[in-house]
Structure formats: structure tokens, C-alpha cells
Design an enzyme around this catalytic site. Structure first.
Site, PDB file in Angstrom:
ATOM      1  N   ARG A 239       0.837  -1.219   0.000  1.00 55.99           N
ATOM      2  CA  ARG A 239       0.000   0.000   0.000  1.00 55.99           C
ATOM      3  C   ARG A 239       0.863   1.257   0.000  1.00 55.99           C
ATOM      4  O   ARG A 239       0.450   2.314  -0.454  1.00 55.99           O
ATOM      5  CB  ARG A 239      -0.984  -0.004   1.174  1.00 55.99           C
ATOM      6  CG  ARG A 239      -1.860   1.247   1.229  1.00 55.99           C
ATOM      7  CD  ARG A 239      -3.236   1.043   1.881  1.00 55.99           C
ATOM      8  NE  ARG A 239      -3.200   0.188   3.034  1.00 55.99           N
ATOM      9  CZ  ARG A 239      -2.785   0.544   4.261  1.00 55.99           C
ATOM     10  NH1 ARG A 239      -2.391   1.780   4.488  1.00 55.99           N
ATOM     11  NH2 ARG A 239      -2.787  -0.323   5.244  1.00 55.99           N
TER      12      ARG A 239
ATOM     13  N   TYR B 118     -16.583  13.547 -15.967  1.00 56.41           N
ATOM     14  CA  TYR B 118     -17.020  12.149 -15.916  1.00 56.41           C
ATOM     15  C   TYR B 118     -18.044  12.019 -14.771  1.00 56.41           C
ATOM     16  O   TYR B 118     -17.869  12.606 -13.705  1.00 56.41           O
ATOM     17  CB  TYR B 118     -15.800  11.241 -15.694  1.00 56.41           C
ATOM     18  CG  TYR B 118     -16.179   9.844 -15.313  1.00 56.41           C
ATOM     19  CD1 TYR B 118     -17.013   9.085 -16.130  1.00 56.41           C
ATOM     20  CD2 TYR B 118     -15.741   9.274 -14.126  1.00 56.41           C
ATOM     21  CE1 TYR B 118     -17.381   7.800 -15.768  1.00 56.41           C
ATOM     22  CE2 TYR B 118     -16.103   7.992 -13.762  1.00 56.41           C
ATOM     23  CZ  TYR B 118     -16.935   7.261 -14.588  1.00 56.41           C
ATOM     24  OH  TYR B 118     -17.311   5.997 -14.222  1.00 56.41           O
TER      25      TYR B 118
ATOM     26  N   ASP C  74      -7.660  16.604 -15.191  1.00 59.01           N
ATOM     27  CA  ASP C  74      -7.832  15.205 -15.585  1.00 59.01           C
ATOM     28  C   ASP C  74      -7.430  15.098 -17.055  1.00 59.01           C
ATOM     29  O   ASP C  74      -8.077  15.677 -17.932  1.00 59.01           O
ATOM     30  CB  ASP C  74      -9.296  14.796 -15.363  1.00 59.01           C
ATOM     31  CG  ASP C  74      -9.535  13.310 -15.655  1.00 59.01           C
ATOM     32  OD1 ASP C  74      -8.864  12.765 -16.548  1.00 59.01           O
ATOM     33  OD2 ASP C  74     -10.412  12.721 -15.004  1.00 59.01           O
TER      34      ASP C  74
ATOM     35  N   LYS D 125      -7.979   3.712 -19.395  1.00 62.23           N
ATOM     36  CA  LYS D 125      -8.302   4.105 -20.761  1.00 62.23           C
ATOM     37  C   LYS D 125      -7.063   4.005 -21.661  1.00 62.23           C
ATOM     38  O   LYS D 125      -6.505   2.934 -21.800  1.00 62.23           O
ATOM     39  CB  LYS D 125      -8.919   5.508 -20.733  1.00 62.23           C
ATOM     40  CG  LYS D 125     -10.015   5.685 -19.652  1.00 62.23           C
ATOM     41  CD  LYS D 125     -11.181   4.763 -19.893  1.00 62.23           C
ATOM     42  CE  LYS D 125     -12.340   4.793 -18.929  1.00 62.23           C
ATOM     43  NZ  LYS D 125     -12.160   5.037 -17.545  1.00 62.23           N
TER      44      LYS D 125
HETATM   45  N1  LCS Z   1     -11.746  10.547 -15.406  1.00 58.13           N
HETATM   46  C1  LCS Z   1     -12.325  10.414 -16.610  1.00 58.13           C
HETATM   47  C2  LCS Z   1     -12.204  11.515 -17.600  1.00 58.13           C
HETATM   48  C3  LCS Z   1     -13.027   9.248 -16.916  1.00 58.13           C
HETATM   49  O1  LCS Z   1     -13.579   9.145 -18.130  1.00 58.13           O
HETATM   50  C4  LCS Z   1     -13.131   8.216 -15.947  1.00 58.13           C
HETATM   51  C5  LCS Z   1     -13.857   6.958 -16.212  1.00 58.13           C
HETATM   52  C6  LCS Z   1     -12.533   8.415 -14.699  1.00 58.13           C
HETATM   53  C7  LCS Z   1     -11.834   9.578 -14.471  1.00 58.13           C
HETATM   54  C8  LCS Z   1     -12.595   7.373 -13.616  1.00 58.13           C
HETATM   55  O2  LCS Z   1     -11.695   6.368 -13.897  1.00 58.13           O
HETATM   56  P1  LCS Z   1     -11.873   4.833 -13.445  1.00 58.13           P
HETATM   57  O3  LCS Z   1     -12.074   4.850 -11.975  1.00 58.13           O
HETATM   58  O4  LCS Z   1     -13.068   4.296 -14.168  1.00 58.13           O
HETATM   59  O5  LCS Z   1     -10.602   4.218 -13.859  1.00 58.13           O
HETATM   60  N2  LCS Z   1     -14.666   7.022 -17.335  1.00 58.13           N
HETATM   61  C9  LCS Z   1     -15.474   6.110 -17.770  1.00 58.13           C
HETATM   62  C10 LCS Z   1     -16.287   6.287 -18.887  1.00 58.13           C
HETATM   63  O6  LCS Z   1     -16.408   7.325 -19.522  1.00 58.13           O
HETATM   64  N3  LCS Z   1     -16.917   5.176 -19.154  1.00 58.13           N
HETATM   65  O7  LCS Z   1     -16.658   4.205 -18.225  1.00 58.13           O
HETATM   66  C11 LCS Z   1     -15.725   4.752 -17.252  1.00 58.13           C
END
Ligand code: LCS
Length: 397
Positions: free
Chosen positions: A59, A112, A186, A211
């Protein structure tokens, strides 16, 4: 070798790597271990006290993850990086580090869905005040900055409208008011292959590494990048004590694998998105296309200045609104109906009912997310096949 002066593709492959002294493995070994053995009780004490370098517990840090963190820091041009279990883990660990009761955060209203929920319904339960504005409107930013403002939070390009915010202008404005304000960007939609917010004046970059950074649809992960002292605070307070959102060493290894091709993949994502956007913009059934690479996009000039290319994401509305949009999505045969983005497979979804269902109808309207908006992540397939699929689905409308 120091890779500071190397190109992005070289850094993605070589920066941060540690030579395997034991066996000479080319690929970074996976240290799938929760804890690390001390030679003595005294040594354990010294490590906890920070008097001796070395691993303690995953951790707090792990050798596989350290290689990845150093690589991402190099790709984003940051002093340090913290790997997390998800993008939300990165965002929540960061926000828990900067925020507290009585503090004020300015956030863009187009985010998001879960980030919006965290800011709107999550941290506000603990006495943090959040104002949602349009960060591309500098006057709005100026009028919301106040004495207890600790952070300005934004996405550019934003999910799902592809709105562009001028990072340098926001940083100038926020830091001009109070240099201690953290401008948090972000960078998920652009990836460091296309945009480096730190070089434009942002203080902190967060990523959903689920992503483009990983790129293969098989990992959920995140990163926080910034100054070493701040990342250390996020690691030792935000993540260690608050969220516990630690990245698993196997996920770190998959990310190291995916990153080797990031630059190549981004070029193809951008090329495919550009071709799809041009096709959609010319199609009579399409009412509106959001792609920063189109000269008609409101943020085109800023995007051209702060990004190396315009990315692989786009969104659009077809004539006939939500019903027609859903019909189109359901008629696709190759492009896959799924949330997430940045994968080899082209993915399509309906933000209002899926990724942004955390928004009320009024909040969707304020964020410019139309009820019929469709979001498309251009994958790595051949553009002709993707366009042919869209064409046959459009014919069903
Ligand atoms: N920031 C952005 C711009 C995102 O699109 C997402 C997830 C996150 C943070 C959060 O990341 P995660 O915890 O999922 O790794 N976006 C998603 C979307 O547009 N579709 O499914 C997840």
C-alpha cells in the site's frame, strides 16, 4: 541512461526501467507481494521512520509499481507520480488530500459522471464547498475564486462533450489570485502523448489509466502526477490513510506492457476519430458533432495550441434526438456498445443514461450534455470499417 532528452515513444519504453540485477529479465518482474521482509526489527523501524530506503508494504510502494510511477512521471513531465487502483482512486485520493471542512473547490460542471458525483454529493457531505462553473469562461472562474479556495478541478477535453478549457489561462488566473491553489487537470481523454497539463501551468494531473494509458480494456487503474512533496502527501495521507486505493502489482505490469505502444496507438486513435468526425459532420442525419479537431468546434484553436493532436474521442447528436440516437447505436454491428474508452475496440455509449446518469436532467442541461448525445471512442480498427458500420446504421434511421 538518462531519458530526459529522448522522444515520447522512447521514454514510454525505457524511462524509469530498472535493470533486473538477479536474472537480467527484459520485462519488469511482477513483485506480487503484499509485504517486504526486514532483516531486523530495527531495520523495520528505520524504514517506517523514513531513515532508510526500502519497501515496507505494497500500500506504501512496490518495486513493479515504482517503475511504472517513474515512467508516468517522465511522460507527464512531473517530479513524481502515484499509481492508484482506479481513476476514481486517483481523484478521491487527491481531493481528500487538498480538501477539508471549510475549504472551497471550483470544478467544471462537465466531468465524468462519478467525478461529478464525488464533488457534488460526496465530499460536500464533509463540509467542503464546491462551485460548478464553466472553466473555459475565465470571467466565471475569476468571480468564484475566494480566500478558502484550495483547488480548481477540470477535464480537457471533457467527458462527454469534448469541451476544451485553456489550461494555461486557468492556471494563470488561479495562481494570480493565490499561488497555493492547486489546478488539477484530468488528462484521461488526451493522454500524455497529446497533452502535458503540468507544462501549461497545472499543478496536478490525474488519470484514469483504465483508458488510453493501458489501452487494452483489461485493467482498471489511475495516476496522480505533480510535485514530489505533493505526491508524497497524496501517497502518505490521501491513499495510505483515506482511500486505500492502491494499484495491484499485476495491474502495474499490464500498464508497463500497454504503455510501450501508447504513442503508436494514440496516432491511430486520432486518425480514426478525425475520419469519423469528418464523415459524421457531412452526414445529413447528423445534427451536431463534437470533435476538437473540427474547425467548427468552439475550442478548436485552444486545442490546437495545447494538444499535439485532437484525440480519439468524439460525441454527436443525430436528428430525432434520444430515440434516434439509441436506434443508431443498436443498429451497429462492429462498433461495440460499452462504457469505458481508449481501447483497441471502438466503443459507443449514451452518456445521459450511462456514464453521466449521476447527473439530474437539469445538471445535464447545464453541462451541455444533450439527452440524445452519443459518445464514441474511436478504436484501432481500420477507419473504413468503422465508417461503413456507422453508414449502415444511419441507413436504419
Ligand atoms: N476521469 C475520466 C475523464 C473518466 O472518463 C473516468 C472513467 C474516470 C476519471 C474514472 O476512472 P476509473 O475509476 O473508471 O478508472 N470514465 C469512464 C467512462 O467514460 N466510461 O466508463 C468509465
Amino acid at each position: 541512461m538518462n531519458h530526459d532528452t529522448c522522444g515520447f515513444g522512447t521514454k514510454a519504453i525505457h524511462a524509469g526501467n530498472v535493470k533486473d540485477a538477479q536474472y537480467g529479465a527484459l520485462s519488469t518482474p511482477i513483485y506480487q507481494s503484499s509485504t517486504f521482509v526486514f532483516d531486523s526489527c530495527e531495520q523495520g523501524g528505520r524504514r517506517f521512520a523514513g531513515a532508510e530506503n526500502g519497501y515496507i508494504y505494497t500500500r506504501l510502494g512496490n518495486p513493479t509499481t515504482t517503475v511504472l510511477e517513474n515512467k508516468i512521471a517522465a511522460l507527464e513531465g512531473g517530479e513524481a507520480c502515484l499509481a492508484t487502483a482506479s481513476g476514481m482512486g486517483a481523484i478521491s485520493s487527491t481531493l481528500w488530500t487538498v480538501a477539508g471542512a471549510g475549504k472551497h473547490i471550483i470544478a467544471d460542471g462537465t466531468l465524468y459522471g462519478c467525478t461529478f458525483a464525488l464533488l457534488n454529493h460526496g465530499i460536500t457531505r464533509y463540509g467542503v464547498e464546491v462551485d460548478f462553473i464553466d472553466t473555459s469562461d475565465l470571467e466565471a472562474l475569476r468571480s468564484h475564486l475566494k480566500e478558502n479556495t484550495v483547488a480548481v478541478y477540470l477535464e480537457t477535453p471533457a467527458n462527454p462533450t469534448l469541451k476544451i478549457t485553456d489550461i494555461a489561462a486557468v492556471a494563470r488566473e488561479a495562481h494570480g489570485y493565490n499561488p497555493a491553489i492547486k489546478v488539477i487537470c484530468d488528462n484521461t481523454f488526451a493522454s500524455p502523448a497529446l497533452q502535458n497539463p503540468l507544462s501549461l501551468g497545472a499543478d496536478v494531473v490525474v488519470h484514469s489509466a483504465t483508458k488510453y494509458l493501458n489501452g487494452h480494456g483489461d485493467v482498471v487503474a489511475g495516476f496522480v502526477v505533480g510535485k514530489a512533496d505533493f505526491i508524497s502527501q497524496v501517497r502518505l495521507f490521501g491513499l495510505k490513510d483515506m482511500t486505500g486505493a492502491v494499484m495491484d502489482p499485476f495491474a502495474a505490469w499490464l500498464l508497463l506492457r500497454g504503455l510501450k505502444t501508447l504513442e503508436l496507438r494514440m496516432a491511430r486513435h486520432c486518425e480514426n476519430a478525425r475520419k469519423i468526425a469528418a464523415f459524421l459532420a457531412a452526414h445529413p442525419a447528423v445534427e451536431k458533432v463534437n470533435y476538437p479537431g473540427l474547425a467548427t468546434h468552439k475550442g478548436h484553436d485552444v486545442a490546437a495550441r495545447q494538444m499535439k493532436d485532437f484525440g480519439g474521442m468524439l460525441s454527436f447528436e443525430v436528428r430525432g434526438g434520444k430515440a434516434a440516437g439509441m436506434k443508431l447505436v443498436n443498429a451497429l454491428k462492429l462498433i461495440t456498445v460499452a462504457v469505458s474508452l481508449g481501447d483497441a475496440e471502438s466503443l459507443i455509449e449514451h452518456p445521459a443514461s450511462m456514464t453521466h446518469s449521476t447527473y439530474s436532467e437539469e445538471e445535464l442541461r447545464e453541462a451541455g450534455i444533450a439527452p440524445g448525445l452519443i459518445r464514441l471512442s474511436a478504436g484501432l480498427e481500420n477507419a473504413e470499417d468503422l465508417i461503413a458500420d456507422l453508414e449502415q446504421a444511419m441507413a436504419e434511421l
